[in-house]
Design a protein around this motif. Structure first.
Motif, mmCIF file in Angstrom:
data_model
loop_
_atom_site.group_PDB
_atom_site.id
_atom_site.type_symbol
_atom_site.label_atom_id
_atom_site.label_comp_id
_atom_site.label_asym_id
_atom_site.label_seq_id
_atom_site.Cartn_x
_atom_site.Cartn_y
_atom_site.Cartn_z
ATOM 1 N N PHE A 1 2.746 9.216 9.747
ATOM 2 C CA PHE A 1 1.563 8.497 9.263
ATOM 3 C C PHE A 1 0.672 8.081 10.427
ATOM 4 C CE2 PHE A 1 2.057 3.973 10.396
ATOM 5 C CZ PHE A 1 3.356 3.960 10.876
ATOM 6 N N LEU B 1 10.698 7.769 8.654
ATOM 7 C CA LEU B 1 9.281 7.505 8.947
ATOM 8 C C LEU B 1 9.020 7.675 10.448
ATOM 9 C CD1 LEU B 1 6.569 6.393 7.671
ATOM 10 C CD2 LEU B 1 7.266 4.162 8.535
ATOM 11 N N ARG C 1 13.176 1.025 3.914
ATOM 12 C CA ARG C 1 12.176 1.035 4.990
ATOM 13 C C ARG C 1 11.101 -0.031 4.719
ATOM 14 N NH1 ARG C 1 6.847 1.448 5.889
ATOM 15 N NH2 ARG C 1 6.631 3.118 4.370
ATOM 16 N N ASP C 2 10.214 0.222 3.761
ATOM 17 C CA ASP C 2 9.153 -0.769 3.507
ATOM 18 C C ASP C 2 9.765 -2.040 2.909
ATOM 19 O OD1 ASP C 2 6.518 -1.652 3.519
ATOM 20 O OD2 ASP C 2 5.750 0.169 2.617
ATOM 21 N N SER D 1 0.981 10.685 5.674
ATOM 22 C CA SER D 1 0.291 9.561 5.029
ATOM 23 C C SER D 1 -0.920 9.152 5.844
ATOM 24 C CB SER D 1 1.199 8.332 4.958
ATOM 25 O OG SER D 1 2.042 8.411 3.853
ATOM 26 N N ASN E 1 0.498 11.881 1.138
ATOM 27 C CA ASN E 1 0.692 10.572 0.522
ATOM 28 C C ASN E 1 -0.556 9.727 0.778
ATOM 29 O OD1 ASN E 1 2.357 8.667 -0.784
ATOM 30 N ND2 ASN E 1 2.881 7.730 1.167
ATOM 31 N N GLU F 1 -2.684 6.173 6.481
ATOM 32 C CA GLU F 1 -2.528 4.732 6.247
ATOM 33 C C GLU F 1 -3.888 4.095 5.971
ATOM 34 O OE1 GLU F 1 -1.182 2.481 9.614
ATOM 35 O OE2 GLU F 1 -0.578 0.775 8.398
ATOM 36 N N PRO G 1 -1.694 6.117 0.729
ATOM 37 C CA PRO G 1 -1.242 4.729 0.579
ATOM 38 C C PRO G 1 -2.397 3.765 0.324
ATOM 39 C CG PRO G 1 -0.581 5.662 2.711
ATOM 40 C CD PRO G 1 -1.641 6.538 2.142
ATOM 41 N N HIS H 1 8.338 11.813 7.421
ATOM 42 C CA HIS H 1 7.130 11.190 6.878
ATOM 43 C C HIS H 1 6.331 10.667 8.061
ATOM 44 C CE1 HIS H 1 5.422 7.621 4.281
ATOM 45 N NE2 HIS H 1 4.478 8.412 4.738
ATOM 46 N N THR I 1 -2.490 0.694 1.383
ATOM 47 C CA THR I 1 -1.702 -0.102 2.325
ATOM 48 C C THR I 1 -1.843 -1.606 2.124
ATOM 49 O OG1 THR I 1 -1.935 1.695 3.892
ATOM 50 C CG2 THR I 1 -1.316 -0.445 4.823
ATOM 51 N N HIS J 1 1.405 5.577 -2.602
ATOM 52 C CA HIS J 1 2.269 4.479 -2.124
ATOM 53 C C HIS J 1 1.417 3.217 -2.265
ATOM 54 C CE1 HIS J 1 4.954 2.692 1.120
ATOM 55 N NE2 HIS J 1 3.882 1.923 1.254
ATOM 56 N N HIS K 1 0.723 -1.010 -2.600
ATOM 57 C CA HIS K 1 1.163 -2.393 -2.354
ATOM 58 C C HIS K 1 0.578 -3.304 -3.427
ATOM 59 C CE1 HIS K 1 3.576 -2.283 1.339
ATOM 60 N NE2 HIS K 1 2.989 -1.099 1.484
HETATM 61 O O1 KIV Z 1 1.735 0.901 3.314
HETATM 62 C C1 KIV Z 1 1.638 1.885 4.059
HETATM 63 O O2 KIV Z 1 0.565 2.388 4.375
HETATM 64 C C2 KIV Z 1 2.869 2.441 4.580
HETATM 65 C C3 KIV Z 1 2.764 3.746 5.296
HETATM 66 C C4 KIV Z 1 3.663 3.826 6.466
HETATM 67 C C5 KIV Z 1 2.997 4.853 4.321
HETATM 68 O O3 KIV Z 1 3.927 1.897 4.367
#
Ligand code: KIV
Ligand code: ZN
Length: 528
Positions: free
Chosen positions: A98, A72, A12-13, A138, A166, A140, A168, A96, A170, A203, A205
């Protein structure tokens, strides 16, 4: 020992990496590989995003038996219904949902007040909980959300039926200390976490290169659900690389209170990383932690001397721990189908008989031209096979005329799998289309001929690389092609002992991805 739930979101991501598009057969192969790796949750896609995403989640849900399969959805009934339909046959389904909670996202992206967001969370979490036993919520952009409002949004989701929360990061903005404080505060103000009723997850990044550190800090703060992708694929600088997280938890389990454990079979890491690198077309950089080619290589004399006395002088983990072992049996033209099939399985692919037959035939073709076939050669053959299952166009023949005194000219014939015809014997076959085109050289001319066949004249070539997979003049050449159509990027890969053929295959692979994307409705805009 605290058990940490590992959620992989490569499908997905990870697929949100610019230029990365996995076909359905590739997604199935990746999902089964992730299941063998032992991930607890596979986030298989975003079913409402496109018909292709829906179908991929549905197929993954049908194939995976042990891991939870998660879809998602934005906080809308339509997205939740799409997820419900796509996961209908999952052995262990999870949704999931968000919604963004930071003021910057609420004001500029969603055009919503905080009150409206809370009402939306309440309504849609309750709706999701009426359909799913496991609902993950989530917030976000949580790390740029007002702390009190974050707690309000999370409490609202819990009150309405979310059992996994969750948080994130982001945009990869937080720091380990700050993230620790955000999560500790949530645990402090929301008793459901410590009462064991709700799981706290994260989650991260990697925009500041802190994703792994932030994940680890979150675990120290009490998070027991952690998300990431293989090789750190994902939007912009990517997601937290799962292999780093898992090996950090394994090598330094002593650094986390009474210890932590995961269900990951670490010996499967190398095969998984290589499969993802190969199918995504995004190579792993040599100095990448855990799975980079240099991660276990000792170059300086002092280090080599130390390692020869005792490996632990310069190695904190053994290559075998991540499944990095040299194969002692070399495959070549005398190898049989059985040895080939066994190697394919060892390399982490879950190929059935038909796929083995097709790839073994190709292996034999290559083996006729090349004395020794390495694992990298085999990986290239297998990836090419998976790519070939997806595409509309398949290369039938090509002819090139080129020289230093004439303009290059290519004559390319493609089979179009979407346009079928019946031959004299009543057999249904794809129509073959031939076009000729001039170009600056043989590669350019071939690409121009393909553009004419596929109606892709507006597509722009933004990258072209060719490399030898192994050494020697008989090496398999791998071509990587990048094309751009509007704002979308597509990467294609092709392999052959002939570099012109490898280039044509790579271009065709990218054109097939572009063709598939223009044929299905694209990802929805983020507005609710
Ligand atoms: O990075 C993010 O916030 C996401 C959400 C959809 C969980 O990928
Ligand atoms: Zn993300």
């Amino acid at each position: 020992m605290t058990k940490i739930e590992i959620c992989d979101t490569t499908l997905r991501d990870g697929e949100q990496t610019p230029g990365v598009h996995f076909g359905i057969s590739q997604k199935l192969d990746i999902a089964l590989r992730l299941e063998s790796l032992g991930v607890d949750v596979i986030e298989a896609g975003f079913p409402a995003a496109s018909d292709g995403d829906f179908e991929a989640v549905r197929r993954v849900a049908g194939a995976v038996k042990n891991s939870v399969v998660c879809g998602l959805a934005r906080c809308t009934r339509g997205d939740i219904d799409a997820c419900y339909a796509a996961l209908a046959h999952a052995a262990h389904p999870r949704i999931h949902i968000f919604i963004a909670t930071s003021d910057i996202h609420l004001e500029h992206k969603l055009h919503m007040t905080r009150e409206e967001a809370l009402a939306r969370i309440a309504e849609t979490t309750a709706y999701a909980a009426s359909l799913f036993r496991e609902v993950q919520f989530s917030a976000e952009d949580a790390t740029r959300t007002d702390r009190d409002f974050l707690a309000e949004a999370v409490s609202c989701a819990i009150e309405n039926g979310a059992s996994i929360i969750n948080i994130p990061d982001t945009v990869g903005y937080t720091t380990p200390e700050e993230f620790f404080a955000i999560l500790s505060r949530l645990r402090h103000v929301i008793p459901a976490f410590d009462a064991g009723k709700v799981m706290l997850g994260v989650h991260c990044h990697n925009d500041l290169g802190l994703a792994t550190a932030n994940n680890l800090s979150a675990i120290s703060a009490g998070a027991t659900h952690v998300e990431g992708t293989i090789n750190g694929l994902g939007e912009r600088a990517g997601n937290a690389p799962l292999e780093e997280l898992v090996m950090a938890l394994s090598v330094r389990h002593d650094a986390f209170g009474d210890g932590v454990q995961t269900n990951i079979r670490t010996k499967e890491i190398t095969a998984t990383s290589r499969l993802i690198a190969s199918l995504s077309g995004v190579p792993v950089s040599p100095n990448k932690a855990i799975v980079g080619a240099n991660a276990f290589t000792h170059a300086s004399g002092i280090h080599q001397h130390g390692v020869m006395q005792n490996r632990q002088t310069y190695e904190i983990m053994a290559p075998e721990d991540i499944g990095l072992t040299a194969n002692t049996i070399q495959l070549g033209k005398l190898s049989g189908r059985h040895a080939f099939a066994e190697r394919v399985q060892q390399m982490g692919y879950t190929f059935g008989e038909e796929a083995i037959d097709a790839t073994f035939a190709r292996f034999k073709e290559v083996a006729d031209k090349k004395a020794v076939i390495t694992d990298d050669d085999i990986r290239a053959i297998l990836s090419e096979y998976l790519d070939s299952l997806e595409g509309r166009y398949r290369l039938a023949t090509f002819q090139i005329q080129s020289g230093n005194h004439i303009k290059a000219m290519a004559l390319v014939t493609l089979a179009d799998n979407l346009t079928l015809t019946t031959d004299e014997d009543g057999k249904i076959t794809p129509v073959q289309i031939t076009e000729a085109a001039p170009g600056e050289g043989p590669v350019d001319a071939s690409f121009n001929a393909i553009d004419r066949i596929a109606g892709a004249e507006s597509v722009e070539l933004t990258g072209y690389e060719i490399r030898a997979i192994t050494e020697g003049t008989d090496a398999l050449g791998e071509a990587i092609v990048k094309i751009q159509a509007g704002t979308s990027l597509f990467t294609g890969r092709g392999v052959s002992t002939d570099i012109i053929k490898a280039s044509i295959k790579a271009y065709l692979n990218a054109i097939n991805k572009w063709d598939r994307a223009r044929g299905t409705s694209s990802r929805p805009a983020t507005e609710l």
